[in-house]
Design an enzyme around this catalytic site. Sequence first.
Site, PDB file in Angstrom:
ATOM      1  N   ARG A  59      69.853  19.050  12.218  1.00  0.00           N
ATOM      2  CA  ARG A  59      68.566  18.720  11.615  1.00  0.00           C
ATOM      3  C   ARG A  59      67.654  19.941  11.482  1.00  0.00           C
ATOM      4  O   ARG A  59      67.180  20.252  10.405  1.00  0.00           O
ATOM      5  CB  ARG A  59      67.884  17.713  12.556  1.00  0.00           C
ATOM      6  CG  ARG A  59      66.882  16.806  12.007  1.00  0.00           C
ATOM      7  CD  ARG A  59      66.541  15.847  13.140  1.00  0.00           C
ATOM      8  NE  ARG A  59      67.694  15.762  14.034  1.00  0.00           N
ATOM      9  CZ  ARG A  59      68.628  14.833  13.919  1.00  0.00           C
ATOM     10  NH1 ARG A  59      68.536  13.919  13.042  1.00  0.00           N
ATOM     11  NH2 ARG A  59      69.664  14.836  14.733  1.00  0.00           N
ATOM     12  N   THR A  60      67.451  20.644  12.592  1.00  0.00           N
ATOM     13  CA  THR A  60      66.505  21.758  12.585  1.00  0.00           C
ATOM     14  C   THR A  60      66.969  22.847  11.629  1.00  0.00           C
ATOM     15  O   THR A  60      66.193  23.390  10.849  1.00  0.00           O
ATOM     16  CB  THR A  60      66.340  22.323  14.003  1.00  0.00           C
ATOM     17  OG1 THR A  60      66.047  21.249  14.872  1.00  0.00           O
ATOM     18  CG2 THR A  60      65.239  23.342  14.068  1.00  0.00           C
ATOM     19  N   LYS A  87      82.082  38.549  20.268  1.00  0.00           N
ATOM     20  CA  LYS A  87      82.821  39.772  20.604  1.00  0.00           C
ATOM     21  C   LYS A  87      82.052  40.623  21.606  1.00  0.00           C
ATOM     22  O   LYS A  87      82.460  41.739  21.900  1.00  0.00           O
ATOM     23  CB  LYS A  87      83.064  40.591  19.323  1.00  0.00           C
ATOM     24  CG  LYS A  87      83.862  39.848  18.273  1.00  0.00           C
ATOM     25  CD  LYS A  87      83.966  40.683  17.007  1.00  0.00           C
ATOM     26  CE  LYS A  87      84.493  39.829  15.850  1.00  0.00           C
ATOM     27  NZ  LYS A  87      84.262  40.461  14.551  1.00  0.00           N
ATOM     28  N   ARG A 109      67.379  30.009  17.289  1.00  0.00           N
ATOM     29  CA  ARG A 109      67.562  29.053  18.384  1.00  0.00           C
ATOM     30  C   ARG A 109      68.504  29.699  19.384  1.00  0.00           C
ATOM     31  O   ARG A 109      69.527  30.286  19.012  1.00  0.00           O
ATOM     32  CB  ARG A 109      68.169  27.753  17.867  1.00  0.00           C
ATOM     33  CG  ARG A 109      68.593  26.840  19.014  1.00  0.00           C
ATOM     34  CD  ARG A 109      68.931  25.461  18.561  1.00  0.00           C
ATOM     35  NE  ARG A 109      67.722  24.724  18.227  1.00  0.00           N
ATOM     36  CZ  ARG A 109      67.726  23.415  17.961  1.00  0.00           C
ATOM     37  NH1 ARG A 109      68.861  22.733  17.970  1.00  0.00           N
ATOM     38  NH2 ARG A 109      66.606  22.799  17.676  1.00  0.00           N
ATOM     39  N   HIS A 137      59.967  24.176  21.651  1.00  0.00           N
ATOM     40  CA  HIS A 137      60.486  23.906  20.307  1.00  0.00           C
ATOM     41  C   HIS A 137      59.250  23.608  19.458  1.00  0.00           C
ATOM     42  O   HIS A 137      58.953  22.468  19.143  1.00  0.00           O
ATOM     43  CB  HIS A 137      61.436  22.707  20.368  1.00  0.00           C
ATOM     44  CG  HIS A 137      62.187  22.463  19.094  1.00  0.00           C
ATOM     45  ND1 HIS A 137      61.989  23.195  17.948  1.00  0.00           N
ATOM     46  CD2 HIS A 137      63.149  21.559  18.790  1.00  0.00           C
ATOM     47  CE1 HIS A 137      62.807  22.747  17.003  1.00  0.00           C
ATOM     48  NE2 HIS A 137      63.512  21.750  17.485  1.00  0.00           N
TER      49      HIS A 137
END
Lengths: 309, 203
Positions: A59-60, A87, A109, A137
């Site tokens: 969603r975000t 890596k 995020r 958030h």
Amino acid sequence: MKELSVNHLLGIKYINTNDINLILETADQFKEVINRPIKKVPSLRDITIANIFFENSTRTKLSFELAQKRLSADVMSFSSAQSSVKKGETLIDTVNNILAMKVDMVVMRHSSPGAAHFLSQHVKASIVNAGDGAHEHPTQALLDSYTIREKLGEVAGKKIVIVGDILHSRVALSNIFALQMQGAEVKVCGPKTLIPQYINSLGVTYEPNLIKALEWCDVANMLRVQNERLDVSYFPNTREYTQQFGLTNEILNNLNKKIVVMHPGPINRGVEITSDVADGNHSVILDQVENGVAVRMAVIYLLASKIKN
Amino acid sequence: MIFAIAFDNVIEISYICSHNTHNMSQKTLLNSKEVNIILHRLACQLIEKHLDFSNTILIGIQPRGTFLANRLSQILKNDYQVSDLKLGFLDITFFRDDFRRNEKPFEANQTQIEFLVEDKNVVFIDDVLYTGRSIRAALTAIQSFGRPKSIELLTLIDRRFSRDLPIQPDYRGRQVDAINNEKVLVKWAENDGEDAVYIEVKG
């Protein structure tokens, strides 16, 4: 002419009430834009934005991407699963390599609290926090406030209860800050084990009984049971959680008033909220998703206007 | 066209420049009576072209064009019995070409267009036509609401010789030759307490 007091959106606690009002007022204009036959404006033609998601998101990520595209920005997105982070590259190296491609803004995020703040001090770009661990958030809290304002006229003076896993929830923390700054009263509700020990220091009260909490509130924000973050057992099992803290139509119908039901998604249907509540007329869950695009457009537009050529 | 008095003549204002250069000096370009005469003339010119307005949409450009648009629509309804008048307001903030080139960000205003402009005759209404860049932005912005049959431009004040783009009004209230350090101020009774147009010279 108003502008934001910050160059990054790292969390609600780093901005002030004027910033929140400016974002929500600007979002009003963008909500009108995204309901036009042609839903795009050319403002950010010369801005490039990278969306870096080190944690899963549907969603975000989609909401941010759509918001950026509606503003005509150039967008690139990646998630850690396909990146060189696997890596062994460090966060700053990863981001600086992206910035070397002339990127103006980074939406990130990350699973570590404070990751966005850390990044903002080490790289030259405008940073938007799209969730950092159990910390903040901010855009979710802003879209929740926007939705409350849209449904109830204003946030000031309203009573909001946040139900569920407060301990691991960045949505809860950002919401508490944002709602209190706008003059709302906040209670939390959920299993005692999932309530932070010092929650009172935030000016928030704890109500262990869901029915009492709902009787008190105007808005119930039902959080998801985040099974992926529950490393030890915080409650006996999901069935018991549902019996004590699950929201059903029966409970809603027995209240002496109509409340607004919110959920940041993704929903565990039948756990924190039943299907008939999620799809019923108390629920504003899909409005939240629509408003999310408008609010993120506002945040990106306002931050971009502070980027100097 | 009873009100079509010859008002399109150009005003010479160069003499104000000799005033004190450190203070602002102001000159009245139009008083309330003159504004009223011009509004009626513009309304008549619109009727001459658009008849009953059944296929026409008036669009006031936010923020200052909305006052003129509201005034004209009132005159058309009350004094000329135009019953079916469609009026909308268009905000051009997100379509401007100077985003991030200005010191301060622009504040957005409300867009209010509750109809599709597809195949309609659109009339943009703004108070002052200066560089033409706002109208350029409006031409792009209106496309989000469909493909109009035609677009015309009505302005109260036309600042001739200061255009950056090839844009000219179809209906003009008054033409002025204001130079760049002069500012044209349009005042409306409902917002500023009086109907008047001033020219202000910055020292």
